[in-house]
Structures are given as C-alpha cells and as structure tokens.
Design an enzyme around this catalytic site. Structure first.
Site, PDB file in Angstrom:
ATOM      1  N   ASP A   1       0.836  -1.206   0.000  1.00  0.00           N
ATOM      2  CA  ASP A   1       0.000   0.000   0.000  1.00  0.00           C
ATOM      3  C   ASP A   1       0.871   1.256   0.000  1.00  0.00           C
ATOM      4  OD1 ASP A   1       0.858  -0.197   2.603  1.00  0.00           O
ATOM      5  OD2 ASP A   1      -1.108   0.032   3.524  1.00  0.00           O
ATOM      6  N   SER A   2       2.201   1.063  -0.002  1.00  0.00           N
ATOM      7  CA  SER A   2       3.115   2.190  -0.258  1.00  0.00           C
ATOM      8  C   SER A   2       2.781   2.841  -1.595  1.00  0.00           C
ATOM      9  CB  SER A   2       4.570   1.715  -0.244  1.00  0.00           C
ATOM     10  OG  SER A   2       4.731   0.581  -1.066  1.00  0.00           O
TER      11      SER A   2
ATOM     12  N   ASP B   1      -0.888  -6.135   0.140  1.00  0.00           N
ATOM     13  CA  ASP B   1      -1.273  -5.477   1.389  1.00  0.00           C
ATOM     14  C   ASP B   1      -2.776  -5.343   1.516  1.00  0.00           C
ATOM     15  OD1 ASP B   1       0.642  -4.660   3.267  1.00  0.00           O
ATOM     16  OD2 ASP B   1       1.408  -3.128   1.900  1.00  0.00           O
TER      17      ASP B   1
ATOM     18  N   GLU C   1       9.403  -4.339  10.416  1.00  0.00           N
ATOM     19  CA  GLU C   1       9.894  -3.067   9.860  1.00  0.00           C
ATOM     20  C   GLU C   1      10.432  -2.192  10.984  1.00  0.00           C
ATOM     21  OE1 GLU C   1       7.206  -1.034   7.196  1.00  0.00           O
ATOM     22  OE2 GLU C   1       8.470   0.759   7.146  1.00  0.00           O
TER      23      GLU C   1
HETATM   24  O1  KIV Z   1       3.590  -1.059   1.570  1.00  0.00           O
HETATM   25  C1  KIV Z   1       4.774  -1.407   1.576  1.00  0.00           C
HETATM   26  O2  KIV Z   1       5.534  -1.136   0.643  1.00  0.00           O
HETATM   27  C2  KIV Z   1       5.282  -2.132   2.741  1.00  0.00           C
HETATM   28  C3  KIV Z   1       6.746  -2.341   2.850  1.00  0.00           C
HETATM   29  C4  KIV Z   1       7.403  -1.091   3.279  1.00  0.00           C
HETATM   30  C5  KIV Z   1       7.112  -3.477   3.730  1.00  0.00           C
HETATM   31  O3  KIV Z   1       4.522  -2.522   3.579  1.00  0.00           O
END
Ligand code: KIV
Length: 269
Positions: A45-46, A88, A185
């Site tokens: 979800d980044s 995610d 993390e």
């Molecule tokens: O959403 C994402 O990219 C993440 C990573 C930072 C582990 O959860």
C-alpha cells in the site's frame, strides 16, 4: 517454472538461504523483477505514497490494491521465474472479521498468494479465520505505516525490554494463530534476530538487520526515486548499473550474498 510459493520460501529458510522481495505495482516493473530473479513481489500500500502522491498509505482502498495486483500478476504470468505475489490489506480493510474475510477474498481473486496485514496480537482471530479459509497471511509488525497517526511519526519500534517482550509475545500469538510469514519493519537488530530464531515460518525484514530470511525494499527507493529524506535502510541499487533490471538483480544478489543490509542500514538498539 512453477510460481514461487510458501513452500519455496520454507525451503530457503531451511537451507539458510536469503531471498529478495521488492514492491511492484504494475506489469512492466514486475516483469523486470521476475527477469532479475527477485523471489517475492509485494504489492504494497506504499503505492499510496509512491504512485498516488499521498503523504501516507491511509487513502489507499481495496479496489486500488486489487487493480495493481492484477497488473503484477499479468506481468509475471509467462516469465521464466514467477515471483510469489503478496498484497497489502489497506487501512481499515480488516477492521472487522467480516471485512477481513471479504477484502482478503478480493485480493486473492485478483491474484495474490498471500495477504499482508499490519498489527499485533489483536489480529489473532482474523489471522486464524483467514488461515482456516485458505488465505495465507503475512503479519507486519514494528513500524506499521497505517498506524503512523498513533505513533506520531515514522519511528523505530520494539526498543527497550518491555516493548521487545510485547513484540515477541505478539509474534508468538500470531504464528500460533496461523500466520505464514512475519515481516518486521524498523525493529532493533537484536530483537529481529531473536524473533527469526524463535519462529518456524519465513521472516522478512526492512530496517531490521541481516538475519531475517528475506529482505524487502520499496522499488522507488532502490531506484533513487524516494521523496524527501531517505530512511536509514534505503540503498540506491541503480547507481553503477546500466538498467533497472540490473538494479533489481544487484539488490537480489546483495541480499543472497549477505552484503545488504550492512550495519549502516539497521538499528543496533
Ligand atoms: O507497503 C509497503 O511497501 C510495505 C513495505 C514497506 C514493507 O509494507
């Protein structure tokens, strides 16, 4: 070649081999990652920050996630190596048991093999029900970006004896409930190492030291496209490479050889 799956990751762990995980959100970059030998793709979800331009992951919806999972799946359908696809569950999509099951179903139907949820022991029942329904779950602990408003910023988590003991207990409860992967993390290296040793499932780290089974980074960060001050664990893998696929390959090689992360990328305490 068969798509990489949880059994493949268990094999890496058993043999003490490290594996690479990168975020991807579309077919072209996912294909480059597969060509570069990256074992796991996280549709994170980044994407709310790196694709959509938000300042956090909170605005991302399940529909956004499903759209990008489908694209990543299409991009890796015919590649020689087919990375495992993890997706995610975005902010509030697992607020209730019912939401958890129906939203995980959307992501699995879109092509995810594993869903990732952020949180601790309060998720135990949801993890167990996902597991019973055939949905493997990665639990994300430590700095969980969806809770940034509770933490008051992006900070290292699990510092000090009390917080460390709580995180160890969270991990124990969640793995007993059926969590298939533990992702840590921004957790101090000694605590992350202890968790890796105590659990029997594959572990993945980001800013959590060298001893996790896999390492994950956000694709934009390793290509030097991060916005603002880079977190400590970020390394630009495009520098010195001639192509984006080369950067992905350099990341994977460094993870497998153990040259990434180096001491400057983790938190000693
Ligand atoms: O959403 C994402 O990219 C993440 C990573 C930072 C582990 O959860």
């Amino acid at each position: 070649m068969k798509r990489i799956n949880l059994l493949t990751l268990a094999g890496y762990r058993e043999r003490g081999e490290h594996f690479a995980c990168l975020t991807a959100y579309d077919a072209s970059f996912a294909r480059c990652m597969a060509d570069a030998g990256v074992e796991v793709i996280l549709v994170g979800d980044s994407l709310g920050m790196v694709l959509q331009g938000h300042s956090s992951t909170i605005p991302v919806t399940v529909q956004d996630m499903a759209y990008h999972v489908r694209a990543v799946k299409r991009g890796t359908r015919e590649t020689e190596l087919r990375p495992m696809i993890m997706a995610d569950m975005p902010f509030m999509s697992f607020a209730t048991l019912e939401d958890t099951l129906s939203n995980a179903g959307v992501l699995m139907r879109a092509g995810a093999q594993v869903v990732k949820i952020e949180g601790g022991r309060e998720l135990a029942e949801r993890v167990a029900r996902l597991h019973e329904n055939g949905v493997p779950c990665c639990v994300h602990l430590g700095l969980t970006p969806q809770s940034v408003n509770c933490f008051g910023g992006f900070r290292v988590q699990g510092r000090g004896a009390e917080q460390a003991a709580q995180m160890l207990e969270d991990v124990r409860i969640l793995t007993e409930a059926g969590a298939a992967i533990v992702l840590l993390e921004c957790v101090p290296e000694p605590l992350a190492t202890r968790i890796q040793q105590e659990v029997s499932v594959p572990t993945i780290g980001i800013g959590a030291g060298p001893n996790l089974d896999g390492q994950v980074l956000v694709m934009h960060d390793i290509l030097g496209l991060g916005v603002g001050r880079s977190p400590r664990f970020v390394k630009n893998f495009l520098a010195g490479e001639e192509s984006i696929t080369g950067a992905f390959r350099a990341f994977g090689d460094a993870v497998r050889k153990g040259t990434y992360p180096a001491a400057e990328h983790w938190f000693a305490e």
